[in-house]
Design a protein around this motif. Structure first.
Motif, mmCIF file in Angstrom:
data_model
loop_
_atom_site.group_PDB
_atom_site.id
_atom_site.type_symbol
_atom_site.label_atom_id
_atom_site.label_comp_id
_atom_site.label_asym_id
_atom_site.label_seq_id
_atom_site.Cartn_x
_atom_site.Cartn_y
_atom_site.Cartn_z
ATOM 1 N N GLY A 60 0.825 -1.201 0.000
ATOM 2 C CA GLY A 60 0.000 0.000 0.000
ATOM 3 C C GLY A 60 0.860 1.251 0.000
ATOM 4 O O GLY A 60 2.077 1.214 0.160
ATOM 5 N N THR A 61 0.191 2.385 -0.156
ATOM 6 C CA THR A 61 0.912 3.661 -0.244
ATOM 7 C C THR A 61 1.725 3.942 1.005
ATOM 8 O O THR A 61 2.843 4.475 0.927
ATOM 9 C CB THR A 61 -0.083 4.812 -0.487
ATOM 10 N N PRO A 128 4.268 9.159 -0.178
ATOM 11 C CA PRO A 128 3.412 9.766 0.867
ATOM 12 C C PRO A 128 4.156 10.861 1.614
ATOM 13 O O PRO A 128 5.308 10.702 2.008
ATOM 14 C CB PRO A 128 3.095 8.579 1.784
ATOM 15 N N GLY A 129 3.491 11.976 1.780
ATOM 16 C CA GLY A 129 4.089 13.111 2.472
ATOM 17 C C GLY A 129 4.889 14.016 1.569
ATOM 18 O O GLY A 129 5.225 15.143 1.951
ATOM 19 N N PRO A 142 8.303 20.117 -7.633
ATOM 20 C CA PRO A 142 7.875 18.957 -6.844
ATOM 21 C C PRO A 142 8.631 18.829 -5.519
ATOM 22 O O PRO A 142 9.854 18.961 -5.474
ATOM 23 C CB PRO A 142 8.184 17.767 -7.765
ATOM 24 N N THR A 143 7.877 18.561 -4.458
ATOM 25 C CA THR A 143 8.493 18.371 -3.143
ATOM 26 C C THR A 143 9.394 17.150 -3.127
ATOM 27 O O THR A 143 10.440 17.138 -2.457
ATOM 28 C CB THR A 143 7.394 18.215 -2.072
ATOM 29 N N TYR A 144 9.000 16.122 -3.867
ATOM 30 C CA TYR A 144 9.798 14.892 -3.897
ATOM 31 C C TYR A 144 11.174 15.152 -4.501
ATOM 32 O O TYR A 144 12.174 14.568 -4.073
ATOM 33 C CB TYR A 144 9.072 13.817 -4.708
#
Length: 641
Positions: A60-61, A128-129, A142-144
């Motif tokens: 899952g995520t 996630p996050g 992008p935050t990533y």
């Protein structure tokens, strides 16, 4: 071209550099200790992203981050098993045969991934996050990607602590400088190599797994990644982890700037800098190698005390061998008549003959001259495109084009060889790879002249050669003449001087041999022979495309030479016929032909470390020695009686 877009491209370059650094650091670590040019390193990157995709799907995520770490560690375990089961058996083999084994692994791993995950692209979920973006000068970033920017320096710091503050790291650094001495001091070299290989595979897989939210997992990732990783390692310096980070940062930012510049008018000419992204890293590598052959932060490589198989002097053919070659020539001449009911056999035989000449030309500089080339397809492609353009653009007769096209390839070898012969070992090989990729990029993007990615069509032979059997006989005559000419050169004073420079540069120089000039001349001769093979290929297919200059074509040539045996003159011919026939037969009979072909190559490498022709030569020499010994024993017995 605004300041905000430049800043965003700069940040994008920083995030791309982190992933590139992880792959390059792992490859640099493996090469620094084991001296293996690991072609399968890009496969570890690919398996890492595929495993991460499956684990995220199962967990899952919220399981994204554990999935990334588990995937990287799992690939590390796979790498350790590969090192123990396969590579540990061939550490005493020459470096080129180790490269052949890792190339076979690429084929096996690619089909294993195809079997498990299928041919479709797989795009993972957002992390996630870190799925949002931040505003930078009015633009969204992008935050990533910001997270990836931090990953590179963090991993670099952890690697620095591991290599400088632990006993294991001290042993690794010592092995990088002198692995034989480390073994002599009582260190278990086998387990050290396993640990290093596992860590390198883990880093590559981590780099792949972290790309899951940014790009889809595809089967082309392995070769695309290994090319970029080679550039990073060579530019930064073999075995230098900080050098790998500096190189990854430099290359990523140069690409980012090229994208930012886009199309720029310079003195009335439109220059597309965005197209340079295909080749700018190889241009940088070529410049660095010419200026500083051991890389930005590397040091000259210490020579290994183990030199591998000793080169044996080439011997002239015996009468029995000449009779065998004559019989083979008669059989080849009669082949189209014997297989009149199977036209495809004639087409396949033409391909085998062209492959034999291409492999013989590569062997000419690899074996007797001792120069390893990863970009020999450049001259094959120059000959092919030279013939096609001469016929299409100038209306030159096909017969004359077959004479001029090898000269075009020879000119390319003349220019590239001037730079290449100033280097040696893996650095020379990487410079030839850079030149080949630059040539490929020019051909791929020059739509108005070379046809670009579509290539050139309508390149057919003259009317009297329209029958494939007639063209086969012409190919046979020209290929035989080319191979015999290369053989004749090797038994001339030039050939003996060339081998003297290979065996000892200092001794050859002391007796007045200009080694570099000899090697440069050999480059030109080999380039002309490869160009003739390319011209014959273009007319046999009626078309030519940029794939004829690609890395895959150069690797195929390496496999042919090594499979047959680099120490014998018959080796490249045997290897070319074996590899081309296996490739054709296996590809037509199974969907997973790469894995089958890779497994066969691995088996041949383990059974015949000197190549097929080299093994046959060993058996022949052993039989002759036994026969002579028996004759001597019989003579002694007769004297006693």
């Amino acid at each position: 071209m605004s300041l905000s877009s430049l800043l965003l491209q700069f940040l994008t370059g920083l995030s791309s550099a982190s992933s590139l650094f992880l792959v390059g650091a792992g490859l640099s670590l493996i090469f620094g200790v084991t001296r293996i040019v690991n072609f399968a390193h890009g496969s570890f990157f690919m398996v890492g992203i595929y495993l991460a995709y499956t684990l995220v799907d199962k967990l899952g995520t919220l399981g994204f981050w554990p999935a990334v770490l588990i995937a990287a560690l799992a690939v590390g375990v796979i790498g350790a098993l590969i090192e123990m089961v396969l590579l540990r058996r061939i550490y005493k083999s020459p470096e080129l045969f180790q490269l052949l084994a890792t190339f076979a692994l690429v084929l096996v791993i690619k089909d294993a991934v195809l079997y498990v995950w299928g041919p479709d692209e797989l795009l993972g979920p957002r992390a996630p996050g870190l799925s949002g973006s931040v505003d930078i000068l009015g633009r969204q970033f992008p935050t990533y990607d910001l997270f990836l920017i931090v990953v590179g320096p963090v991993v670099l710091g952890l690697m620095w602590l591991l290599l400088t503050r632990t006993r294991w790291g001290t042993l690794v650094r010592a092995a990088t400088q002198d692995r034989e001495m480390v073994s002599a001091l009582g260190v278990n070299q086998a387990w050290l190599f396993t640990a290093v290989f596992a860590l390198g595979a883990t880093l590559a897989a981590l780099g792949g797994a972290l790309q899951l939210p940014r790009e889809p997992a595809t089967l082309a990732m392995d070769l695309n990644t290994i090319g970029a990783a080679f550039v990073v390692v060579v530019v930064g310096g073999m075995g230098s982890i900080p050098g790998a980070y500096v190189a990854a940062l430099l290359l990523s930012e140069i690409k980012a700037v090229c994208i930012w510049l886009g199309v720029v008018d310079i003195f009335g000419y439109s220059v597309s800098f965005s197209k340079l992204t295909l080749v700018v890293d190889f241009i940088v590598m070529a410049i660095v190698l010419v200026w500083r052959p051991w890389g930005l932060l590397g040091r000259p490589q210490a020579p290994s005390r183990y030199v591998g198989m000793q080169e044996e002097p080439l011997r002239r053919a015996s009468k029995g061998y000449l009779w065998l070659v004559a019989a083979l020539g008669v059989a080849l001449m009669a082949m189209p008549l014997l297989t009149a009911d199977s036209p495809y056999t004639t087409v396949l035989m033409i391909d085998l003959l062209i492959a034999a000449l291409f492999a013989a030309s590569l062997h000419f500089i690899m074996g007797p001259a001792g120069m390893h080339s990863f970009g020999h397809a450049a001259y094959f492609g120059l000959g092919a495109y030279g013939a096609a353009l001469l016929v299409r653009a100038s209306g030159m007769p096909m017969e004359l084009a077959l004479i001029v096209a090898p000269l075009v390839a020879a000119i390319g070898a003349f220019v590239y060889g001037w730079f290449a012969v100033r280097l040696s070992g893996v650095y020379l090989a990487m410079l030839t790879l850079a030149f080949a990729q630059i040539t490929w990029a020019v051909v791929y993007q020059w739509d108005s002249f070379t046809g670009g990615s579509n290539g050139l069509t309508g390149v057919w032979p003259s009317e009297w050669l329209s029958d494939k059997r007639t063209y086969y006989w012409l190919t046979l005559v020209l290929v035989a003449a080319g191979i015999l000419l290369l053989r004749r050169v090797l038994f001339s004073p030039f050939g003996y001087a060339l081998r003297a420079g290979r065996d000892s540069v200092l001794r050859a120089d002391a007796i007045g041999i200009d080694v570099k000039r000899m090697q440069w001349t050999a480059f030109v001769i080999a380039g002309a022979a490869a160009g003739l093979a390319g011209a014959l290929y273009a007319f046999s297919k009626g078309s030519i495309s940029p794939e004829s200059l690609s890395v895959d074509k150069s690797v195929d040539g390496l496999v042919m030479v090594l499979l047959g045996g680099i120490q014998t003159l018959a080796g490249p011919v045997v290897g070319a016929v074996t590899f081309s026939w296996l490739h054709d037969t296996v590809a037509r009979n199974t969907d997973y032909w790469r894995a089958t072909l890779g497994a066969i190559i691995l088996l041949l490498v383990l059974l015949f470390p000197q190549g097929i022709a080299g093994f046959a030569k060993q058996l022949s020499d052993r039989w002759l020695r036994g026969r002579r010994r028996s004759e001597v024993d019989v003579g002694l017995k007769e004297k006693r009686t």
